[in-house]
Motif scaffolding. Structure first.
Motif, mmCIF file in Angstrom:
data_model
loop_
_atom_site.group_PDB
_atom_site.id
_atom_site.type_symbol
_atom_site.label_atom_id
_atom_site.label_comp_id
_atom_site.label_asym_id
_atom_site.label_seq_id
_atom_site.Cartn_x
_atom_site.Cartn_y
_atom_site.Cartn_z
ATOM 1 N N VAL A 27 28.258 -16.445 -63.706
ATOM 2 C CA VAL A 27 27.858 -15.392 -62.759
ATOM 3 C C VAL A 27 29.098 -14.638 -62.279
ATOM 4 N N ALA A 28 29.038 -13.304 -62.350
ATOM 5 C CA ALA A 28 30.151 -12.461 -61.899
ATOM 6 C C ALA A 28 29.826 -11.811 -60.554
ATOM 7 N N LYS A 29 28.550 -11.489 -60.344
ATOM 8 C CA LYS A 29 28.149 -10.842 -59.079
ATOM 9 C C LYS A 29 26.644 -10.942 -58.922
ATOM 10 N N LYS A 30 26.216 -11.076 -57.671
ATOM 11 C CA LYS A 30 24.770 -11.170 -57.413
ATOM 12 C C LYS A 30 24.447 -10.314 -56.198
ATOM 13 N N THR A 31 23.428 -9.440 -56.319
ATOM 14 C CA THR A 31 22.953 -8.655 -55.172
ATOM 15 C C THR A 31 21.431 -8.797 -55.129
ATOM 16 N N LYS A 32 20.805 -8.162 -54.144
ATOM 17 C CA LYS A 32 19.335 -8.248 -54.073
ATOM 18 C C LYS A 32 18.678 -7.530 -55.258
ATOM 19 N N ASP A 33 19.391 -6.594 -55.874
ATOM 20 C CA ASP A 33 18.806 -5.809 -56.962
ATOM 21 C C ASP A 33 19.025 -6.412 -58.351
ATOM 22 N N ALA A 34 20.139 -7.127 -58.522
ATOM 23 C CA ALA A 34 20.467 -7.605 -59.878
ATOM 24 C C ALA A 34 21.470 -8.740 -59.831
ATOM 25 N N THR A 35 21.502 -9.494 -60.918
ATOM 26 C CA THR A 35 22.548 -10.503 -61.135
ATOM 27 C C THR A 35 23.343 -10.084 -62.361
ATOM 28 N N VAL A 36 24.662 -10.228 -62.273
ATOM 29 C CA VAL A 36 25.543 -9.899 -63.398
ATOM 30 C C VAL A 36 26.275 -11.169 -63.824
ATOM 31 N N TRP A 37 26.224 -11.446 -65.117
ATOM 32 C CA TRP A 37 26.970 -12.556 -65.704
ATOM 33 C C TRP A 37 28.002 -11.986 -66.679
ATOM 34 N N ARG A 38 28.931 -12.827 -67.105
ATOM 35 C CA ARG A 38 29.859 -12.367 -68.141
ATOM 36 C C ARG A 38 30.298 -13.534 -69.016
ATOM 37 N N LYS A 39 30.764 -13.209 -70.198
ATOM 38 C CA LYS A 39 31.382 -14.176 -71.111
ATOM 39 C C LYS A 39 32.398 -13.406 -71.944
ATOM 40 N N PRO A 40 33.407 -14.086 -72.493
ATOM 41 C CA PRO A 40 34.375 -13.355 -73.310
ATOM 42 C C PRO A 40 33.679 -12.638 -74.479
ATOM 43 N N SER A 41 34.054 -11.392 -74.691
ATOM 44 C CA SER A 41 33.475 -10.604 -75.790
ATOM 45 C C SER A 41 34.050 -11.068 -77.123
ATOM 46 N N GLU A 42 33.232 -10.985 -78.160
ATOM 47 C CA GLU A 42 33.734 -11.285 -79.507
ATOM 48 C C GLU A 42 34.229 -10.021 -80.188
ATOM 49 N N GLU A 43 34.060 -8.865 -79.520
ATOM 50 C CA GLU A 43 34.436 -7.576 -80.109
ATOM 51 C C GLU A 43 35.845 -7.133 -79.701
ATOM 52 N N PHE A 44 36.247 -7.493 -78.470
ATOM 53 C CA PHE A 44 37.564 -7.068 -77.978
ATOM 54 C C PHE A 44 38.029 -8.067 -76.931
ATOM 55 N N SER A 45 39.177 -7.801 -76.282
ATOM 56 C CA SER A 45 39.781 -8.825 -75.413
ATOM 57 C C SER A 45 39.175 -8.885 -74.007
ATOM 58 N N GLY A 46 38.170 -8.056 -73.718
ATOM 59 C CA GLY A 46 37.519 -8.091 -72.408
ATOM 60 C C GLY A 46 36.263 -8.947 -72.416
ATOM 61 N N TYR A 47 35.313 -8.587 -71.548
ATOM 62 C CA TYR A 47 34.089 -9.377 -71.386
ATOM 63 C C TYR A 47 32.854 -8.646 -71.893
ATOM 64 N N LEU A 48 31.888 -9.441 -72.327
ATOM 65 C CA LEU A 48 30.519 -8.965 -72.529
ATOM 66 C C LEU A 48 29.784 -9.287 -71.229
ATOM 67 N N TYR A 49 29.200 -8.266 -70.613
ATOM 68 C CA TYR A 49 28.460 -8.444 -69.362
ATOM 69 C C TYR A 49 26.965 -8.439 -69.641
ATOM 70 N N LYS A 50 26.256 -9.271 -68.871
ATOM 71 C CA LYS A 50 24.793 -9.282 -68.915
ATOM 72 C C LYS A 50 24.319 -9.002 -67.494
ATOM 73 N N ALA A 51 23.428 -8.037 -67.347
ATOM 74 C CA ALA A 51 22.876 -7.722 -66.026
ATOM 75 C C ALA A 51 21.365 -7.837 -66.105
ATOM 76 N N GLN A 52 20.748 -8.336 -65.041
ATOM 77 C CA GLN A 52 19.288 -8.497 -65.071
ATOM 78 C C GLN A 52 18.700 -8.326 -63.677
ATOM 79 N N GLY A 53 17.561 -7.636 -63.634
ATOM 80 C CA GLY A 53 16.847 -7.461 -62.371
ATOM 81 C C GLY A 53 15.442 -6.955 -62.645
ATOM 82 N N VAL A 54 14.568 -7.119 -61.663
ATOM 83 C CA VAL A 54 13.198 -6.609 -61.777
ATOM 84 C C VAL A 54 13.161 -5.214 -61.159
#
Length: 203
Positions: A27-54
């Protein structure tokens, strides 16, 4: 670009991200609207982020607000210009857009040229994109690069007037930037995306 193989490869990459197990995400950040997760990207040296909300709206209307078109510019505060450079059939296009400076302009305005594709996914839709090395970079902009990104939007089974929106974003901003500044900006940008989108859908 030849749209068919590019669209197929992009869709397969996004389906692969969508099947990554929960244990691989942090988990990288959580608000009432969405949760954001991250993991190291396989494409470049940064992160792949996943965001989800209803989001309280039907799938088609939500995706119309996200994909290239007149709605996006109207509500997305980060996007300052957008031009469709080439249209293909079957919901494919090449678009060029620019983003505003962020974090008190530590992150200067950026320009992106993306191939964009929208297709059905289960009962809902997938709209996805990837940057292309295409055209001249305009002065006063750093050209950023989006590795495969996309948004899955599906109706909630028990509440079809609500949708589950899940995004996968991995943006290489390029230029001389401290990675920590980029990571802070990305998590906030994604949670703001949900709150701004919800406001836009209510108007």
């Amino acid at each position: 670009p030849d749209p068919a193989p590019l669209a197929r490869k992009l869709r397969n990459t996004l389906l692969q991200y969508h099947s990554i197990g929960d244990s691989e995400w942090r988990v990288a950040k959580k608000t009432k609207d969405a949760t954001v997760w991250r993991k190291p990207s396989e494409e470049f040296s940064g992160y792949l982020y996943k965001a989800q909300g209803v989001v309280e709206d039907v799938t088609n209307r939500i995706v119309d607000h996200i994909r290239p078109g007149p709605y996006r510019l109207y509500w997305d505060n980060l996007m300052t210009t957008m031009d469709i450079m080439e249209m293909f059939e079957e919901n494919c296009c090449v678009m060029r857009y620019t983003t505003a400076g962020q974090l008190w302009n530590i992150i200067a305005p950026r320009e992106f040229v993306d191939f964009s594709y929208t297709a059905s996914y289960g009962d809902g839709l997938l709209t996805c994109g990837v940057s292309l090395d295409y055209g001249e970079v305009r002065p006063n902009f750093v050209r950023g690069f989006n590795h495969p990104c996309g948004w899955f939007c599906v109706p909630l089974k028990d509440y079809p007037s609500h949708s589950l929106l899940t995004g996968y974003i991995q943006t290489e901003l390029r230029g001389m930037l401290p990675q920590s500044a980029v990571d802070t900006a990305m998590s906030s940008t994604l949670t703001n995306f949900y709150s701004d989108l919800k406001k836009a859908l209510k108007t």
